[in-house]
Design a protein around this motif. Structure first.
Motif, PDB file in Angstrom:
ATOM      1  N   ARG A  44       0.831  -1.212   0.000  1.00 18.62           N
ATOM      2  CA  ARG A  44       0.000   0.000   0.000  1.00 18.62           C
ATOM      3  C   ARG A  44       0.863   1.260   0.000  1.00 18.62           C
ATOM      4  N   MET A  45       1.902   1.290   0.826  1.00 19.66           N
ATOM      5  CA  MET A  45       2.779   2.459   0.874  1.00 19.66           C
ATOM      6  C   MET A  45       3.641   2.566  -0.382  1.00 19.66           C
ATOM      7  N   HIS A  46       4.047   1.424  -0.917  1.00 12.92           N
ATOM      8  CA  HIS A  46       4.811   1.437  -2.168  1.00 12.92           C
ATOM      9  C   HIS A  46       3.943   1.999  -3.291  1.00 12.92           C
ATOM     10  N   ASN A  47       2.695   1.600  -3.336  1.00 15.70           N
ATOM     11  CA  ASN A  47       1.770   2.124  -4.340  1.00 15.70           C
ATOM     12  C   ASN A  47       1.571   3.629  -4.154  1.00 15.70           C
ATOM     13  N   TRP A  48       1.464   4.091  -2.896  1.00 17.37           N
ATOM     14  CA  TRP A  48       1.329   5.523  -2.633  1.00 17.37           C
ATOM     15  C   TRP A  48       2.534   6.293  -3.167  1.00 17.37           C
ATOM     16  N   LEU A  49       3.728   5.758  -2.929  1.00 20.83           N
ATOM     17  CA  LEU A  49       4.943   6.426  -3.388  1.00 20.83           C
ATOM     18  C   LEU A  49       5.010   6.432  -4.915  1.00 20.83           C
ATOM     19  N   GLN A  50       4.635   5.306  -5.522  1.00 17.76           N
ATOM     20  CA  GLN A  50       4.685   5.187  -6.982  1.00 17.76           C
ATOM     21  C   GLN A  50       3.662   6.085  -7.673  1.00 17.76           C
ATOM     22  N   THR A  51       2.564   6.380  -7.015  1.00 23.33           N
ATOM     23  CA  THR A  51       1.514   7.194  -7.632  1.00 23.33           C
ATOM     24  C   THR A  51       1.516   8.629  -7.128  1.00 23.33           C
ATOM     25  N   ASN A  52       2.515   8.993  -6.334  1.00 27.76           N
ATOM     26  CA  ASN A  52       2.619  10.357  -5.834  1.00 27.76           C
ATOM     27  C   ASN A  52       2.734  11.318  -7.010  1.00 27.76           C
ATOM     28  N   ARG A  53       1.987  12.418  -6.962  1.00 30.25           N
ATOM     29  CA  ARG A  53       1.959  13.333  -8.112  1.00 30.25           C
ATOM     30  C   ARG A  53       3.260  14.102  -8.294  1.00 30.25           C
ATOM     31  N   VAL A  54       4.075  14.225  -7.246  1.00 30.83           N
ATOM     32  CA  VAL A  54       5.313  14.998  -7.356  1.00 30.83           C
ATOM     33  C   VAL A  54       6.456  14.156  -7.913  1.00 30.83           C
ATOM     34  N   PHE A  55       6.705  12.992  -7.352  1.00 27.40           N
ATOM     35  CA  PHE A  55       7.854  12.206  -7.775  1.00 27.40           C
ATOM     36  C   PHE A  55       7.519  10.783  -8.183  1.00 27.40           C
ATOM     37  N   LYS A  57       6.098   9.523 -10.977  1.00 27.12           N
ATOM     38  CA  LYS A  57       6.435   9.176 -12.360  1.00 27.12           C
ATOM     39  C   LYS A  57       7.935   8.900 -12.509  1.00 27.12           C
ATOM     40  N   TYR A  58       8.759   9.738 -11.864  1.00 26.05           N
ATOM     41  CA  TYR A  58      10.211   9.539 -11.953  1.00 26.05           C
ATOM     42  C   TYR A  58      10.632   8.230 -11.301  1.00 26.05           C
ATOM     43  N   LEU A  59      10.023   7.883 -10.159  1.00 26.43           N
ATOM     44  CA  LEU A  59      10.345   6.618  -9.507  1.00 26.43           C
ATOM     45  C   LEU A  59       9.922   5.429 -10.361  1.00 26.43           C
ATOM     46  N   ARG A  60       8.715   5.507 -10.920  1.00 25.92           N
ATOM     47  CA  ARG A  60       8.244   4.403 -11.776  1.00 25.92           C
ATOM     48  C   ARG A  60       9.162   4.218 -12.976  1.00 25.92           C
ATOM     49  N   ASP A  61       9.494   5.312 -13.642  1.00 23.49           N
ATOM     50  CA  ASP A  61      10.362   5.222 -14.818  1.00 23.49           C
ATOM     51  C   ASP A  61      11.732   4.664 -14.453  1.00 23.49           C
ATOM     52  N   TYR A  62      12.292   5.128 -13.340  1.00 20.10           N
ATOM     53  CA  TYR A  62      13.608   4.666 -12.913  1.00 20.10           C
ATOM     54  C   TYR A  62      13.570   3.181 -12.569  1.00 20.10           C
ATOM     55  N   GLU A  63      12.564   2.766 -11.800  1.00 16.68           N
ATOM     56  CA  GLU A  63      12.477   1.366 -11.389  1.00 16.68           C
ATOM     57  C   GLU A  63      12.173   0.431 -12.554  1.00 16.68           C
ATOM     58  N   ASN A  64      11.519   0.942 -13.586  1.00  9.42           N
ATOM     59  CA  ASN A  64      11.238   0.125 -14.766  1.00  9.42           C
ATOM     60  C   ASN A  64      12.392   0.117 -15.763  1.00  9.42           C
ATOM     61  N   GLY A  65      13.497   0.783 -15.423  1.00  8.24           N
ATOM     62  CA  GLY A  65      14.676   0.787 -16.278  1.00  8.24           C
ATOM     63  C   GLY A  65      14.651   1.816 -17.397  1.00  8.24           C
TER      64      GLY A  65
END
Length: 126
Positions: A44-55, A57-65
């Motif tokens: 749940r917290m990982h999803n919150w961080l991944q969908t945070n409007r500020v950062f 998108k950058y985390l998702r893109d980075y983690e997806n390579g």
């Protein structure tokens, strides 16, 4: 163990947010640490961080390579070197700390330019 990971994740989020405003505190490594801790400690917290409007998108893109967009890399480096330049100016009487700032800045610059992939943005069809 999950409670420990969640606690470390929240501390990393707090330090990452502080890093947005404080020149010597990096933001990205703390947010990546928080994401890794949350991925193992709380979906749940990982999803919150991944969908945070500020950062998020950058985390998702980075983690997806996918890395970072070139524009984001340029802005990160500009802001980082401006804030470090100001810090070095304020530390005129402490040359050892000035050298440390240059070494940290050079390390971050090398990491971003050499090891973080640059995302290629597709052109919009005309």
């Amino acid at each position: 163990m999950k409670i420990f990971l969640i606690l470390v994740g929240w501390i990393a989020v707090a330090l990452g947010v502080l890093g947005i405003f404080l020149p010597l505190l990096p933001t990205t490594p703390f947010l990546l640490l928080a994401s890794a801790c949350f991925a193992r400690g709380s979906s749940r917290m990982h999803n919150w961080l991944q969908t945070n409007r500020v950062f998020g998108k950058y985390l998702r893109d980075y983690e997806n390579g996918h890395g970072m967009p070139l524009r984001a890399k340029v802005w990160v480096l500009i802001f980082m070197w401006c804030s470090m330049g100001y810090s070095m100016w304020r530390l005129q009487h402490l040359p050892a700390l000035q050298v440390l700032l240059v070494v940290i800045g050079a390390g971050v610059t090398i990491y971003l330019t050499r090891f973080v992939p640059t995302m290629v943005m597709a052109k919009k069809p005309e």
